[in-house]
Design an enzyme around this catalytic site. Structure first.
Site: not given
Length: 252
Positions: A143, A156, A160
């Protein structure tokens, strides 16, 4: 001849959003594609949609965090197609919203179990199959948040970033065998998974201020990058993160 003709690909979390678009594009480009996700009903629906387009697909229910499900995913692929050339690890979880140091331990564990550990295990467990075919590929879906963390997606974002590191380490390890490993870092893509980043008018406007192209991305735009990376057009690319973010900052 389509550029992925004769290839067999597994795409995890591929019944919706970016994963579905990747599965569809790989199949359109000639690959036989194994579609998977946690719920059998979602798998059945996705397979039905793709078969109506005359695409060659197989559906297998797979929760990537479960060893038995991962084993079944590979076994069913070999039973149907006899080989594996491409693994696209797309599954991700984000059970919490907030800064990285406000994340509770259970949410941290879930995020890293699904986003990082499962990607590592899928790659490791697929290797005996990938090694049997020439020019095999692994693609991790990271991401833009892995390069430039989102304030509300702290843990998160770190997970990533870890996938970018996994890509580089695995690429160096597997390069002598001719297996390429790359990752894609999508920006803010119009999917159900990322809708909190754009669903309200204020959030949408805030998102657009961060995107030089002044629009959200679409899943099909990520699928095109995936198809390129696993094709011979990218035969000299390994260990790279391809950023598809409309121009958002991507310096690590």
């Amino acid at each position: 001849m389509k550029r992925l003709q004769g290839k067999v690909a597994i795409v995890t979390a591929s019944t919706d959003g970016i994963g579905f678009s990747i599965a569809k594009r790989l199949a359109e480009d000639g690959a036989s594609v194994v579609v998977s996700s946690r719920k059998q009903s979602n798998v059945d629906s996705a397979v039905d949609s793709l078969k109506k387009l005359n695409l060659e697909v197989l559906g297998v229910k797979c929760h990537v965090g479960l060893a038995a499900d991962r084993k079944s995913l590979f076994e069913e692929t070999i039973k149907k197609y006899g080989k594996l050339n491409i693994l696209v690890s797309n599954a991700a979880a984000n059970p919490t919203v907030g800064g990285v140091l406000t994340c509770d331990e259970s949410s941290w564990d879930k995020i890293f179990d699904v986003n990082v550990k499962s990607s590592f295990l899928l790659a490791k467990e697929s290797l005996p199959l990938l090694r049997k075919s020439k020019g095999s590929n692994i693609v991790f879906v990271s991401s833009i948040a892995g390069y430039d963390p989102f304030e509300l997606l702290g843990a998160y974002s770190v997970s990533k970033t870890a996938l970018i590191g996994l890509t580089k380490a695995a690429a160096k390890e597997l390069a002598p065998e001719g297996i390429r490993v790359n990752c894609i870092a999508p920006g803010i893509i119009r999917t159900k998974f990322s809708r909190a980043l754009y669903e309200s008018e204020s959030a949408h406007e805030e998102a657009l201020t961060r995107i030089p192209l002044r629009r959200l991305g679409e899943s099909d735009e990520i699928a095109g990058v995936a198809s390129f990376l696993v094709s011979d057009d990218a035969s000299y690319i390994t260990g790279e993160g391809i950023v598809a973010s409309g121009g958002m900052n991507s310096r690590l």
